[in-house]
Design an enzyme around this catalytic site. Structure first.
Site, PDB file in Angstrom:
ATOM      1  N   HIS A  37      -5.833   5.568  -0.640  1.00  0.00           N
ATOM      2  CA  HIS A  37      -4.950   5.859   0.501  1.00  0.00           C
ATOM      3  C   HIS A  37      -5.364   5.049   1.724  1.00  0.00           C
ATOM      4  O   HIS A  37      -4.521   4.600   2.496  1.00  0.00           O
ATOM      5  CB  HIS A  37      -5.029   7.336   0.873  1.00  0.00           C
ATOM      6  CG  HIS A  37      -4.512   8.269  -0.174  1.00  0.00           C
ATOM      7  ND1 HIS A  37      -5.325   9.086  -0.914  1.00  0.00           N
ATOM      8  CD2 HIS A  37      -3.254   8.507  -0.610  1.00  0.00           C
ATOM      9  CE1 HIS A  37      -4.601   9.808  -1.744  1.00  0.00           C
ATOM     10  NE2 HIS A  37      -3.330   9.469  -1.592  1.00  0.00           N
ATOM     11  N   GLN A 160       7.063   4.686  -9.568  1.00  0.00           N
ATOM     12  CA  GLN A 160       7.503   5.201  -8.263  1.00  0.00           C
ATOM     13  C   GLN A 160       7.801   4.043  -7.307  1.00  0.00           C
ATOM     14  O   GLN A 160       8.823   4.033  -6.606  1.00  0.00           O
ATOM     15  CB  GLN A 160       6.407   6.103  -7.689  1.00  0.00           C
ATOM     16  CG  GLN A 160       6.585   6.451  -6.233  1.00  0.00           C
ATOM     17  CD  GLN A 160       5.551   7.448  -5.751  1.00  0.00           C
ATOM     18  OE1 GLN A 160       5.630   8.619  -6.067  1.00  0.00           O
ATOM     19  NE2 GLN A 160       4.582   7.001  -4.973  1.00  0.00           N
ATOM     20  N   GLN A 191      -8.560   4.503  -8.502  1.00  0.00           N
ATOM     21  CA  GLN A 191      -8.875   5.686  -7.708  1.00  0.00           C
ATOM     22  C   GLN A 191      -7.693   6.640  -7.707  1.00  0.00           C
ATOM     23  O   GLN A 191      -6.536   6.228  -7.641  1.00  0.00           O
ATOM     24  CB  GLN A 191      -9.224   5.267  -6.286  1.00  0.00           C
ATOM     25  CG  GLN A 191     -10.533   4.500  -6.281  1.00  0.00           C
ATOM     26  CD  GLN A 191     -11.219   4.523  -4.946  1.00  0.00           C
ATOM     27  OE1 GLN A 191     -10.623   4.828  -3.929  1.00  0.00           O
ATOM     28  NE2 GLN A 191     -12.492   4.179  -4.940  1.00  0.00           N
ATOM     29  N   ARG A 194      -7.071  12.917  -8.761  1.00  0.00           N
ATOM     30  CA  ARG A 194      -7.325  13.714  -9.967  1.00  0.00           C
ATOM     31  C   ARG A 194      -8.637  13.315 -10.662  1.00  0.00           C
ATOM     32  O   ARG A 194      -9.085  14.042 -11.549  1.00  0.00           O
ATOM     33  CB  ARG A 194      -6.152  13.582 -10.945  1.00  0.00           C
ATOM     34  CG  ARG A 194      -4.887  14.245 -10.402  1.00  0.00           C
ATOM     35  CD  ARG A 194      -3.751  14.310 -11.389  1.00  0.00           C
ATOM     36  NE  ARG A 194      -2.665  15.110 -10.883  1.00  0.00           N
ATOM     37  CZ  ARG A 194      -1.450  14.657 -10.538  1.00  0.00           C
ATOM     38  NH1 ARG A 194      -1.172  13.381 -10.676  1.00  0.00           N
ATOM     39  NH2 ARG A 194      -0.535  15.473 -10.079  1.00  0.00           N
TER      40      ARG A 194
HETATM   41  O1  PAF Z   1       2.692   8.919  -4.303  1.00  0.00           O
HETATM   42  C1  PAF Z   1       2.633  10.017  -3.718  1.00  0.00           C
HETATM   43  O2  PAF Z   1       1.592  10.422  -3.210  1.00  0.00           O
HETATM   44  C2  PAF Z   1       3.885  10.890  -3.621  1.00  0.00           C
HETATM   45  O3  PAF Z   1       4.674  10.775  -4.758  1.00  0.00           O
HETATM   46  C3  PAF Z   1       4.709  10.625  -2.354  1.00  0.00           C
HETATM   47  C4  PAF Z   1       5.212   9.189  -2.300  1.00  0.00           C
HETATM   48  C5  PAF Z   1       3.861  10.919  -1.128  1.00  0.00           C
HETATM   49  C6  PAF Z   1       5.938  11.538  -2.307  1.00  0.00           C
HETATM   50  O4  PAF Z   1       5.577  12.881  -2.252  1.00  0.00           O
END
Ligand code: PAF
Length: 293
Positions: A37, A160, A191, A194
């Protein structure tokens, strides 16, 4: 850094930043922030003058048997991390704020959805019914709440990432999607929040996911033309972990997310795996450009 809890307050905050002449980036997350992140946040800080990170464990993207209740949550720790990085706003709404149309007792039934067809038929979408509809719905709402110019997402969640890119193009959102490469542990494991559920033995075996996608990359870049052979290379790598319960190992076109029999010269493919160790589901993937000759 401002901690913002409501959509109204978030929109006002974003309007003020834009009125000051700043460009806006949004990093949507589920929280429990790790280095992956932080790489998204650093990219956002380079891409725009004002960065919002959202932390929202979105109920509509978890299936009834998935880990919504147990998903790790650490808002205070995440807040300190983001403040230290120089993030401007943390948007952390409640489920009621994001889904005012849903009773507490029926969290899985919003009134309106955003869904992207076809692209969720394979890979994770084949096993997580409704997951991507939950993601595209919540990301649309987060875009409306935070009004960014740029949305930053990890390429680790490859399906996604592709679905959100195609959603933005198709539905004419005036938002650029920026993808950030997967951040890995020194032994290659991608990373993930989970990873902390793995016991030491599973953690050691989990490097097979990285070995599998590396094997796919080597096969495709080395001139292998049959998709089945690329899949076999991944399956062979995964077989080295006795406790790995393989959900899928697949190769699809990176734009349509549909499987193919043969790799075409110049085609971009996505090779992806999902594996359970006990109850913990891990994914990994790689985008590969098939050589032209
Ligand atoms: O990838 C993620 O952490 C989630 O799917 C997101 C994009 C924050 C949507 O809830």
């Amino acid at each position: 850094m401002d901690l913002i809890r409501t959509v109204d307050a978030m929109q006002t905050h974003a309007d003020t930043a834009r009125a000051d002449g700043r460009t806006l980036a949004l990093v949507p997350t589920l929280g429990a922030l790790h280095d992956g992140h932080l790489a998204l946040v650093r990219t956002a800080l380079e891409e725009a003058d004002h960065v919002t990170v959202s932390i929202f464990v979105n109920p509509t993207q978890f299936g009834p048997n998935e880990d919504y209740d147990d998903y790790p949550r650490d808002l205070e720790g995440d807040r300190e991390t983001l403040e230290a990085l120089g993030v401007d706003a943390l948007f952390a709404p409640s489920a009621e704020e994001m889904y005012p149309d849903v009773d507490d007792a029926a969290l899985f039934g919003p009134l309106a959805w955003v869904s992207v067809e076809k692209l969720d038929e394979h890979l994770c979408g084949a096993y997580r019914e409704g997951h991507f509809r939950g993601v595209t719905t919540v990301v649309t709402k987060l875009f409306h709440a935070c009004t960014p110019d740029v949305g930053v997402f990890g390429k680790k969640d490859a399906q996604q990432y592709v679905i959100l890119q195609r959603m933005v193009e198709t539905l004419l959102f005036d938002i650029e999607i920026v993808g950030v490469p997967t951040v890995r542990e020194p032994d290659g494991l991608a990373q993930s929040s989970r990873n902390e559920y793995l016991d030491p033995d599973e953690r050691e075996q989990a490097t097979v996911l990285y070995e599998a996608v590396t094997a796919a990359e080597e096969a495709a870049e080395g001139g292998e033309q049959e998709a089945r052979a690329v899949v076999r290379a991944m399956e062979n790598a995964l077989a080295a972990a006795p406790d790995a319960d393989v959900q899928y190992a697949e190769v699809v076109d990176a734009h349509t997310l549909q499987p193919m029999e043969y790799l075409a010269p110049g085609q971009e493919i996505l090779a992806a795996v999902a594996v359970f160790f006990g109850d913990t589901r891990l994914i990994d993937s790689t985008f590969v450009q098939v050589p032209r000759s």
